[in-house]
Design a protein around this motif. Structure first.
Motif, PDB file in Angstrom:
ATOM      1  N   ILE A  52       0.842  -1.214  -0.044  1.00 16.14           N
ATOM      2  CA  ILE A  52      -0.091  -0.115  -0.065  1.00 16.14           C
ATOM      3  C   ILE A  52       0.902   1.276   0.024  1.00 16.14           C
ATOM      4  O   ILE A  52       1.729   1.139   0.861  1.00 16.14           O
ATOM      5  CB  ILE A  52      -0.907  -0.083   1.444  1.00 16.14           C
ATOM      6  N   ARG A  53       0.718   2.278  -0.870  1.00 10.38           N
ATOM      7  CA  ARG A  53       1.633   3.355  -1.013  1.00 10.38           C
ATOM      8  C   ARG A  53       0.605   4.392  -1.162  1.00 10.38           C
ATOM      9  O   ARG A  53      -0.661   4.441  -1.655  1.00 10.38           O
ATOM     10  CB  ARG A  53       2.491   3.255  -2.258  1.00 10.38           C
ATOM     11  N   GLN A  54       0.997   6.013  -0.995  1.00 12.68           N
ATOM     12  CA  GLN A  54       0.339   7.182  -1.027  1.00 12.68           C
ATOM     13  C   GLN A  54       0.535   7.589  -2.778  1.00 12.68           C
ATOM     14  O   GLN A  54       1.689   7.248  -3.382  1.00 12.68           O
ATOM     15  CB  GLN A  54       1.090   7.941  -0.255  1.00 12.68           C
ATOM     16  N   GLU A  55      -0.483   8.090  -3.210  1.00 10.11           N
ATOM     17  CA  GLU A  55      -0.364   8.690  -4.504  1.00 10.11           C
ATOM     18  C   GLU A  55      -1.222   9.601  -4.942  1.00 10.11           C
ATOM     19  O   GLU A  55      -2.348   9.729  -4.125  1.00 10.11           O
ATOM     20  CB  GLU A  55      -0.668   7.119  -5.703  1.00 10.11           C
ATOM     21  N   THR A  56      -1.069  10.407  -5.791  1.00  8.88           N
ATOM     22  CA  THR A  56      -2.118  11.423  -6.223  1.00  8.88           C
ATOM     23  C   THR A  56      -2.570  10.932  -7.300  1.00  8.88           C
ATOM     24  O   THR A  56      -2.142  10.566  -8.330  1.00  8.88           O
ATOM     25  CB  THR A  56      -1.297  12.929  -6.596  1.00  8.88           C
ATOM     26  N   ALA A  57      -4.088  10.704  -7.343  1.00  7.76           N
ATOM     27  CA  ALA A  57      -4.627   9.888  -8.236  1.00  7.76           C
ATOM     28  C   ALA A  57      -5.631  11.058  -9.022  1.00  7.76           C
ATOM     29  O   ALA A  57      -6.130  11.967  -8.410  1.00  7.76           O
ATOM     30  CB  ALA A  57      -5.821   8.820  -7.809  1.00  7.76           C
ATOM     31  N   ILE A  58      -5.643  10.926 -10.328  1.00  9.32           N
ATOM     32  CA  ILE A  58      -6.683  11.829 -11.226  1.00  9.32           C
ATOM     33  C   ILE A  58      -7.812  11.206 -11.583  1.00  9.32           C
ATOM     34  O   ILE A  58      -7.716  10.080 -12.132  1.00  9.32           O
ATOM     35  CB  ILE A  58      -5.731  12.149 -12.307  1.00  9.32           C
ATOM     36  N   VAL A  59      -8.683  11.735 -11.497  1.00  9.71           N
ATOM     37  CA  VAL A  59     -10.196  11.377 -11.787  1.00  9.71           C
ATOM     38  C   VAL A  59     -10.756  12.331 -12.752  1.00  9.71           C
ATOM     39  O   VAL A  59     -10.933  13.513 -12.085  1.00  9.71           O
ATOM     40  CB  VAL A  59     -11.123  10.903 -10.886  1.00  9.71           C
ATOM     41  N   GLY A  60     -11.063  12.368 -13.856  1.00  7.07           N
ATOM     42  CA  GLY A  60     -11.333  13.510 -14.765  1.00  7.07           C
ATOM     43  C   GLY A  60     -10.231  14.231 -14.779  1.00  7.07           C
ATOM     44  O   GLY A  60      -9.351  14.022 -15.290  1.00  7.07           O
ATOM     45  N   GLU A  61     -10.474  15.673 -14.353  1.00  9.18           N
ATOM     46  CA  GLU A  61      -9.476  16.569 -14.210  1.00  9.18           C
ATOM     47  C   GLU A  61      -9.135  16.970 -12.834  1.00  9.18           C
ATOM     48  O   GLU A  61      -8.524  17.934 -12.694  1.00  9.18           O
ATOM     49  CB  GLU A  61      -9.942  17.964 -15.119  1.00  9.18           C
ATOM     50  N   SER A  62      -9.414  16.116 -11.934  1.00  9.07           N
ATOM     51  CA  SER A  62      -9.315  16.443 -10.436  1.00  9.07           C
ATOM     52  C   SER A  62      -8.397  15.550  -9.933  1.00  9.07           C
ATOM     53  O   SER A  62      -8.175  14.238 -10.084  1.00  9.07           O
ATOM     54  CB  SER A  62     -10.676  16.485  -9.783  1.00  9.07           C
ATOM     55  N   GLY A  63      -7.295  16.462  -8.931  1.00 14.06           N
ATOM     56  CA  GLY A  63      -6.498  15.157  -8.315  1.00 14.06           C
ATOM     57  C   GLY A  63      -7.017  15.021  -6.848  1.00 14.06           C
ATOM     58  O   GLY A  63      -7.678  15.788  -6.337  1.00 14.06           O
ATOM     59  N   PHE A  64      -6.438  13.914  -6.408  1.00 15.41           N
ATOM     60  CA  PHE A  64      -7.007  13.309  -5.027  1.00 15.41           C
ATOM     61  C   PHE A  64      -5.946  12.803  -4.440  1.00 15.41           C
ATOM     62  O   PHE A  64      -4.892  12.145  -4.921  1.00 15.41           O
ATOM     63  CB  PHE A  64      -8.129  12.314  -5.139  1.00 15.41           C
ATOM     64  N   TRP A  65      -5.717  12.920  -3.062  1.00 10.21           N
ATOM     65  CA  TRP A  65      -4.995  12.192  -2.188  1.00 10.21           C
ATOM     66  C   TRP A  65      -5.718  10.648  -2.193  1.00 10.21           C
ATOM     67  O   TRP A  65      -6.651  10.467  -1.958  1.00 10.21           O
ATOM     68  CB  TRP A  65      -5.116  12.838  -0.755  1.00 10.21           C
ATOM     69  N   ALA A  66      -4.631   9.853  -2.539  1.00  9.16           N
ATOM     70  CA  ALA A  66      -5.010   8.323  -2.680  1.00  9.16           C
ATOM     71  C   ALA A  66      -4.133   7.554  -2.061  1.00  9.16           C
ATOM     72  O   ALA A  66      -2.941   7.879  -1.998  1.00  9.16           O
ATOM     73  CB  ALA A  66      -5.385   8.307  -3.975  1.00  9.16           C
ATOM     74  N   LEU A  67      -4.783   6.370  -1.602  1.00  3.80           N
ATOM     75  CA  LEU A  67      -3.779   5.053  -1.212  1.00  3.80           C
ATOM     76  C   LEU A  67      -4.109   4.406  -2.385  1.00  3.80           C
ATOM     77  O   LEU A  67      -5.264   4.061  -2.924  1.00  3.80           O
ATOM     78  CB  LEU A  67      -4.392   4.622   0.064  1.00  3.80           C
ATOM     79  N   VAL A  68      -3.020   3.379  -2.876  1.00  4.76           N
ATOM     80  CA  VAL A  68      -3.123   2.670  -3.892  1.00  4.76           C
ATOM     81  C   VAL A  68      -2.531   1.094  -3.209  1.00  4.76           C
ATOM     82  O   VAL A  68      -1.273   1.101  -2.793  1.00  4.76           O
ATOM     83  CB  VAL A  68      -2.269   2.905  -5.224  1.00  4.76           C
TER      84      VAL A  68
END
Length: 134
Positions: A111-127
């Motif tokens: 499990i790592r941290q990532e900035t995920a993009i959905v549409g044109e928005s960025g999110f604090w994410a865990l992957v």
């Protein structure tokens, strides 16, 4: 028994993760901030290899990613985001541990941290990169 990509997606999207409000079996096209945190599964990679050199049977290995969007970029202080991410990483880890069974033969995960993009928005994410075989 061959472990399929479809079975893998079903297993991951069926996880019950504390704090996640919605779970998707596919990447969403848009995300409303009011729905966060949400989780979704990215399309996995499937490989097939011999159990022993040059012989049958063979084993299917599936690797995919479970993405948990926590907060939209720029909406909260980094300290708040980091705290929410720390709590969620434990929740995802617990859900994966609880899901291990004969029908969900998960071998390992990271499990790592990532900035995920959905549409044109960025999110604090865990992957969570999850590997299974069967």
């Amino acid at each position: 028994m061959a472990y399929t990509a479809a079975a893998f997606i079903t297993a991951l999207s069926g996880l019950s993760i504390t704090g996640v409000t919605r779970m998707f079996a596919y990447p969403p096209e848009t995300v409303a901030n009011a729905d966060l945190p949400i989780a979704y599964v990215r399309l996995p990679e499937l490989t097939n290899e011999a159990i022993t050199l040059g012989s049958l049977p063979r084993i299917d290995n599936v690797q995919g990613e479970l993405v948990v969007l926590i907060r939209a970029d720029g909406l909260s202080m980094n300290t708040d985001n980091f705290s929410a991410m720390t709590t969620m990483i434990d929740n995802v880890n617990s859900a994966l541990k609880a899901s291990i069974s004969a029908s969900a033969p998960i071998d390992r995960w990271t499990i790592r941290q990532e900035t995920a993009i959905v549409g044109e928005s960025g999110f604090w994410a865990l992957v969570a990169t999850v590997e299974a075989s069967g």
